[in-house]
Design a protein around this motif. Sequence first.
Motif, PDB file in Angstrom:
ATOM      1  N   HIS A  27       0.829  18.762  -3.217  1.00 39.31           N
ATOM      2  CA  HIS A  27       0.904  18.659  -1.898  1.00 39.31           C
ATOM      3  C   HIS A  27       1.429  17.091  -1.670  1.00 39.31           C
ATOM      4  CE1 HIS A  27      -0.874  22.431  -0.963  1.00 39.31           C
ATOM      5  NE2 HIS A  27      -1.700  22.035  -1.417  1.00 39.31           N
ATOM      6  N   PRO A  28       2.730  16.703  -2.303  1.00 36.86           N
ATOM      7  CA  PRO A  28       3.150  15.371  -2.127  1.00 36.86           C
ATOM      8  C   PRO A  28       3.425  15.233  -0.628  1.00 36.86           C
ATOM      9  CG  PRO A  28       4.756  16.889  -3.074  1.00 36.86           C
ATOM     10  CD  PRO A  28       3.619  17.772  -3.058  1.00 36.86           C
ATOM     11  N   GLN A  29       3.601  15.768   0.130  1.00 34.20           N
ATOM     12  CA  GLN A  29       4.207  15.628   1.596  1.00 34.20           C
ATOM     13  C   GLN A  29       2.837  15.053   2.420  1.00 34.20           C
ATOM     14  OE1 GLN A  29       3.675  18.494   0.221  1.00 34.20           O
ATOM     15  NE2 GLN A  29       3.680  20.241   1.635  1.00 34.20           N
ATOM     16  N   TRP A  30       1.601  15.702   1.950  1.00 34.41           N
ATOM     17  CA  TRP A  30       0.533  15.491   2.658  1.00 34.41           C
ATOM     18  C   TRP A  30      -0.286  14.181   2.120  1.00 34.41           C
ATOM     19  CZ3 TRP A  30       0.529  16.662   7.511  1.00 34.41           C
ATOM     20  CH2 TRP A  30       1.370  17.783   7.849  1.00 34.41           C
ATOM     21  N   THR A  31      -0.056  13.006   2.594  1.00 27.84           N
ATOM     22  CA  THR A  31      -0.827  11.836   2.135  1.00 27.84           C
ATOM     23  C   THR A  31      -2.113  11.906   3.178  1.00 27.84           C
ATOM     24  OG1 THR A  31       0.264  10.440   3.872  1.00 27.84           O
ATOM     25  CG2 THR A  31       1.147  10.622   1.414  1.00 27.84           C
ATOM     26  N   ILE A  32      -3.055  11.441   2.784  1.00 26.55           N
ATOM     27  CA  ILE A  32      -4.314  11.308   3.772  1.00 26.55           C
ATOM     28  C   ILE A  32      -3.787  10.540   5.006  1.00 26.55           C
ATOM     29  CG2 ILE A  32      -6.350   9.998   3.927  1.00 26.55           C
ATOM     30  CD1 ILE A  32      -6.635  12.084   1.852  1.00 26.55           C
TER      31      ILE A  32
ATOM     32  N   VAL B 139      -2.063   8.435  -1.556  1.00 28.62           N
ATOM     33  CA  VAL B 139      -3.025   9.408  -2.200  1.00 28.62           C
ATOM     34  C   VAL B 139      -2.979  10.733  -1.289  1.00 28.62           C
ATOM     35  CG1 VAL B 139      -5.401  10.122  -2.465  1.00 28.62           C
ATOM     36  CG2 VAL B 139      -4.884   7.874  -3.261  1.00 28.62           C
ATOM     37  N   CYS B 140      -2.834  11.979  -1.883  1.00 26.70           N
ATOM     38  CA  CYS B 140      -2.466  12.942  -1.268  1.00 26.70           C
ATOM     39  C   CYS B 140      -3.643  14.119  -1.424  1.00 26.70           C
ATOM     40  CB  CYS B 140      -1.291  13.829  -1.575  1.00 26.70           C
ATOM     41  SG  CYS B 140       0.362  12.646  -1.567  1.00 26.70           S
ATOM     42  N   ILE B 141      -3.794  15.005  -0.368  1.00 26.07           N
ATOM     43  CA  ILE B 141      -4.818  16.004  -0.498  1.00 26.07           C
ATOM     44  C   ILE B 141      -4.296  16.915  -1.585  1.00 26.07           C
ATOM     45  CG2 ILE B 141      -3.819  17.954   1.097  1.00 26.07           C
ATOM     46  CD1 ILE B 141      -7.308  16.175   1.352  1.00 26.07           C
ATOM     47  N   GLY B 142      -5.637  17.263  -2.446  1.00 28.89           N
ATOM     48  CA  GLY B 142      -5.131  18.079  -3.576  1.00 28.89           C
ATOM     49  C   GLY B 142      -4.967  17.419  -4.635  1.00 28.89           C
ATOM     50  N   ASP B 143      -4.743  16.011  -4.641  1.00 30.04           N
ATOM     51  CA  ASP B 143      -4.329  15.275  -5.865  1.00 30.04           C
ATOM     52  C   ASP B 143      -5.390  15.548  -6.986  1.00 30.04           C
ATOM     53  OD1 ASP B 143      -2.006  14.335  -4.966  1.00 30.04           O
ATOM     54  OD2 ASP B 143      -2.837  12.048  -4.796  1.00 30.04           O
TER      55      ASP B 143
ATOM     56  N   LEU C 286       0.911  -1.286   0.098  1.00 31.88           N
ATOM     57  CA  LEU C 286      -0.099  -0.067   0.130  1.00 31.88           C
ATOM     58  C   LEU C 286       0.709   1.416  -0.063  1.00 31.88           C
ATOM     59  CD1 LEU C 286      -2.967  -0.967   2.658  1.00 31.88           C
ATOM     60  CD2 LEU C 286      -2.860  -1.159  -0.009  1.00 31.88           C
ATOM     61  N   TYR C 287       2.154   1.093   0.138  1.00 27.34           N
ATOM     62  CA  TYR C 287       3.090   2.177   0.260  1.00 27.34           C
ATOM     63  C   TYR C 287       3.669   2.614  -1.137  1.00 27.34           C
ATOM     64  CZ  TYR C 287       2.518   2.555   5.272  1.00 27.34           C
ATOM     65  OH  TYR C 287       2.230   2.870   6.529  1.00 27.34           O
ATOM     66  N   ALA C 288       3.371   1.601  -2.359  1.00 29.09           N
ATOM     67  CA  ALA C 288       4.000   1.869  -3.440  1.00 29.09           C
ATOM     68  C   ALA C 288       3.267   3.092  -4.192  1.00 29.09           C
ATOM     69  CB  ALA C 288       3.740   0.501  -4.281  1.00 29.09           C
ATOM     70  N   PRO C 289       4.186   3.687  -5.020  1.00 27.38           N
ATOM     71  CA  PRO C 289       3.477   5.115  -5.445  1.00 27.38           C
ATOM     72  C   PRO C 289       2.424   4.718  -6.493  1.00 27.38           C
ATOM     73  CG  PRO C 289       6.020   4.869  -5.703  1.00 27.38           C
ATOM     74  CD  PRO C 289       5.579   3.478  -5.080  1.00 27.38           C
ATOM     75  N   PHE C 290       1.378   5.559  -6.385  1.00 31.52           N
ATOM     76  CA  PHE C 290       0.349   5.597  -7.288  1.00 31.52           C
ATOM     77  C   PHE C 290       0.351   6.573  -8.382  1.00 31.52           C
ATOM     78  CE2 PHE C 290      -3.556   8.040  -7.952  1.00 31.52           C
ATOM     79  CZ  PHE C 290      -4.116   7.300  -8.663  1.00 31.52           C
ATOM     80  N   GLU C 291       0.196   6.134  -9.596  1.00 32.04           N
ATOM     81  CA  GLU C 291      -0.023   7.134 -10.660  1.00 32.04           C
ATOM     82  C   GLU C 291      -1.122   6.870 -11.491  1.00 32.04           C
ATOM     83  OE1 GLU C 291       3.157   7.129 -13.310  1.00 32.04           O
ATOM     84  OE2 GLU C 291       4.805   8.011 -11.797  1.00 32.04           O
TER      85      GLU C 291
ATOM     86  N   ILE D 283      -8.204   5.513 -13.667  1.00 32.11           N
ATOM     87  CA  ILE D 283      -8.054   6.995 -13.013  1.00 32.11           C
ATOM     88  C   ILE D 283      -6.586   7.166 -12.708  1.00 32.11           C
ATOM     89  CG2 ILE D 283      -8.233   5.427 -10.691  1.00 32.11           C
ATOM     90  CD1 ILE D 283      -9.854   8.060  -9.504  1.00 32.11           C
ATOM     91  N   HIS D 284      -6.448   8.596 -13.511  1.00 32.20           N
ATOM     92  CA  HIS D 284      -4.947   8.789 -13.520  1.00 32.20           C
ATOM     93  C   HIS D 284      -4.661   9.909 -12.749  1.00 32.20           C
ATOM     94  CE1 HIS D 284      -4.087   6.742 -17.751  1.00 32.20           C
ATOM     95  NE2 HIS D 284      -4.957   6.116 -17.200  1.00 32.20           N
ATOM     96  N   LEU D 285      -3.694  10.017 -12.011  1.00 33.72           N
ATOM     97  CA  LEU D 285      -3.032  10.961 -11.378  1.00 33.72           C
ATOM     98  C   LEU D 285      -2.601  12.011 -12.241  1.00 33.72           C
ATOM     99  CD1 LEU D 285      -2.371  12.579  -8.726  1.00 33.72           C
ATOM    100  CD2 LEU D 285      -0.111  11.233  -8.736  1.00 33.72           C
ATOM    101  N   VAL D 286      -3.157  13.527 -12.409  1.00 40.42           N
ATOM    102  CA  VAL D 286      -3.042  14.437 -13.339  1.00 40.42           C
ATOM    103  C   VAL D 286      -1.934  15.340 -12.518  1.00 40.42           C
ATOM    104  CG1 VAL D 286      -3.843  16.358 -14.646  1.00 40.42           C
ATOM    105  CG2 VAL D 286      -5.195  14.172 -14.409  1.00 40.42           C
ATOM    106  N   SER D 287      -2.113  15.818 -11.504  1.00 36.59           N
ATOM    107  CA  SER D 287      -1.091  16.906 -10.704  1.00 36.59           C
ATOM    108  C   SER D 287      -1.228  16.351  -9.182  1.00 36.59           C
ATOM    109  CB  SER D 287      -1.478  18.224 -10.930  1.00 36.59           C
ATOM    110  OG  SER D 287      -2.747  18.504 -10.234  1.00 36.59           O
ATOM    111  N   ARG D 288      -0.077  16.790  -8.598  1.00 38.41           N
ATOM    112  CA  ARG D 288      -0.155  16.572  -6.982  1.00 38.41           C
ATOM    113  C   ARG D 288       0.618  17.696  -6.434  1.00 38.41           C
ATOM    114  NH1 ARG D 288       1.590  10.948  -5.095  1.00 38.41           N
ATOM    115  NH2 ARG D 288      -0.472  10.547  -4.924  1.00 38.41           N
TER     116      ARG D 288
END
Length: 581
Positions: free
Chosen positions: A193-198, A113-117, A10-15, A186-191
């Motif tokens: 706040h990468p430091q602020w995961t849920i 998953v980060c806030i603002g993704d 679950l810690y693997a990066p998500f794109e 579902i694709h990640l377009v922009s991030r």
Amino acid sequence: MAESQSKIDLYAPFERDTILEVRASKMKKMRGLEVMSGIDKTIIDGPVYVGRTGLEGDESDPTFHGGVDKAVHGYCSSHYPTWATEHPSAAAAFVPGGFGENLVTAHMNERNVCIGDTMMVGSPSAITTNPESCLLLQVSLPRQPCFKLNHRFQLKKFAPLTWKHSRTGWYYRVLRPGFVQAGDEIHLVSRPHPQWTIERIQEYLHRNQDDEAMNAELATIEELGAESRDAFKARVARSAAKKKRAEKLARWRDFRVVERRQETSRIVSFILEAIDPIVPPPGDEKSILLKPGTHARVKLGNGLVRAYSIVGPSSSSFSSSSMTINRFQLAIALEPQSRGGSAYFHSHVFEGHVLSVSTTFTNALLPNTLGAGGIFHHIYVAGGVGITAFLTSLEKFQSIHVSCELHYAVRSSEDIPFRDRLSKLNPGTVKIYDKTQGERLNVEEIVKNMPWNTMVYFCGPKSLMLDAAEQVNKYKVPEGEVHFEAFEADVGGDPFEVVVANRNDKTVQVGGEETLLEVLQKEFGDEEVEGSCCVGNCGTCKVTLRGGRVEHRGTALTAEEKGEAMLACVSRGVGRIVIEI
């Protein structure tokens, strides 16, 4: 940080991920409760339109869910096997859709998953060739679980576990409406706040609430939904104002009685307003609100100090927002064996009278009571003026659609205070037992027939409280599911000696008609040893027990706490005890 036992990393990066299921539902009654919910969502076949407030045809309780910031709920299906392993009794219920999610995915989760993704949703071909037509979502909030999850899985105190383990799910706002169906990507377009995961936001939202630097940073994130962002803003404002208020506030403030009202032949209510109101800092208006179940400690002109339940503002205009540290209402019954408190109020306190009120307000209700995070039904049992301890809680719970009921014993129909407010509670909520009509409150029947995962509360005369304690013990109601709130207490007993270890082993004597609290306050001052309710409800007077035997009285301590603490206002030592204050 919380850990996951899922087989997927679950810690693997998500794109990118795949929408496995799309779900929606209409509001319906939850099984066994008079509560409406949209949690029981079913699979939607084919494309469904997603507008600014969510999926077409999907409904939710607006008290806790829905709205622009909570338009769509996403959840990671990889959590369900972990939940099933940890809670085998509910394993069959831990399947996709169990948390009431709209979008089911397997890899996206609270750790990647980060806030603002910003996410684009559509078929692979649409995302590649016509991205402007695709649904565009933005992660806005962590899910804040409510009591309905406990009921759904039939697990007591389950809801708090979801944020403790960071398996709550998250919400999206809709930046661009469009369609979604199972199989879409579902694709990640922009991030931004990468430091602020849920998960990391939940660390400071729930588990570590006192980190001033993190609260300040989170309060500035515009993409964070108002529910959480306002909470962080309020913490920042409280922190900034706390030191200023501490310097400005005296231990006691003057209040003027602005309304006196005869509620019944023996119960009078008083509305008190601060002569010098405290003005909250901008953005922290809620800091002056009082929670249901709060007590005010009042200094009377005859030298007595008494604590009374705050029953709200005037009965003709109830609004929880008007219960503040600047304005509140008390209701006091004239007791035939009054030690001076109720007699003083009834004979000496009229409109225009000025009283001193402690700057410290206490709340005797259990910590989880008003959040309703662990309990999904609440039973209140009151006698006479005991209704004042619970009325604001009943009103608050019904305003947020939490299931509750009241059993109220009175001497006669003429002895019911706040009748207009009781009549406004939902039909079937209130059961009144009129003694003149031969109606009897049967505490045993109430306790014996308590539904699963229910909290029961008692407040009334000594006979009611003794009966309640006997029935709770007989039917083995768990300690965390019962609350006793006495308004009278037996404080006398044999004299005893007390050594105060952290005050140079100072030794004091407590007489048969004295309380330890009274003796300690005389010796060290009431700033060193605080008290409030003086009947063992609130725990303000708790002192550390270092040695000796104690006859414990009152209800504010758990069985575990009684091994290392005592309530100075009611409990008594046996022979010689050693304490710290």
